[in-house]
Design an enzyme around this catalytic site. Sequence first.
Site: not given
Ligand code: PGA
Length: 247
Positions: A92, A9-11, A164, A230-231, A94, A209, A170
């Site tokens: 998600h 997931n690149w966001k 999650e 994500g990251g 966010e 993470s 993050g």
């Molecule tokens: P992260 O994000 O790996 O940067 O913690 C995961 C996500 O939000 O899908």
Amino acid sequence: MRQKLVIGNWKMNGNADLVVAHREQLADTAFTAEVAICPPFVYLHAAQHHLADTNVALGAQDASDHAEGAYTGQISAQMLHEQGCKYVIIGHSERRAMCAETSEDVAEKFVQVQAKGLIPVLCVGETLFQREQGQTQDVVVGQLKAVVARCGIKALAKAVLAYEPVWAIGTGKAASTEQAQEVHQSLRQWLHKQDAEVAEGLQILYGGSVKPDNAAALFSQKDIDGGLIGGAALQPEAFAAIVQAAS
Ligand code: PGA
């Protein structure tokens, strides 16, 4: 045996060049897991082109809860289907937090995504406050229940679930393998009571993470079927190492 699945997931990061970098990195990587990347909407077209002859699938980070119409700025499941998407992340944390999406809104998105033959990747997770209050189980099952109430349990046969924990996203502070497995197991047990076959077949991903150095331990857990990344999905080498850990 459930197949392992790793989704990046690149966001709101990356560009078309990052698609090419992933393509090249994964071409040099031996893997058996299912893999998908979810770039921002505007790069889906380029990604479809660059990934056409690979076994890396494409996904989107969200979809509208409407089929079409006067919804400025939204993207429909049909449009994502036309761009070659296989998966769509919905719910998600966010978006739940920043766009005030409720579990009922998420359930409507689930309906739209499945109606176009796409696979929803339904995200659930508790905040740190909720965990400290001992509400983790109620929160994640509650988020799942909203979809089951709207779509029926059988709808989950063509979906992916992602646990999650909000406090792990993050932050560099992943859930421990025990913490993650405990929640995955409780989600699967709840599902089992509704439909054993659906519960056994459902891929439940862990996100928060995940890095090359913790991926293998997380993915070795009985109820963890891969990761939502994500990251580390912004670094082709790190992402490929996670894909290998799942393979
Ligand atoms: P992260 O994000 O790996 O940067 O913690 C995961 C996500 O939000 O899908």
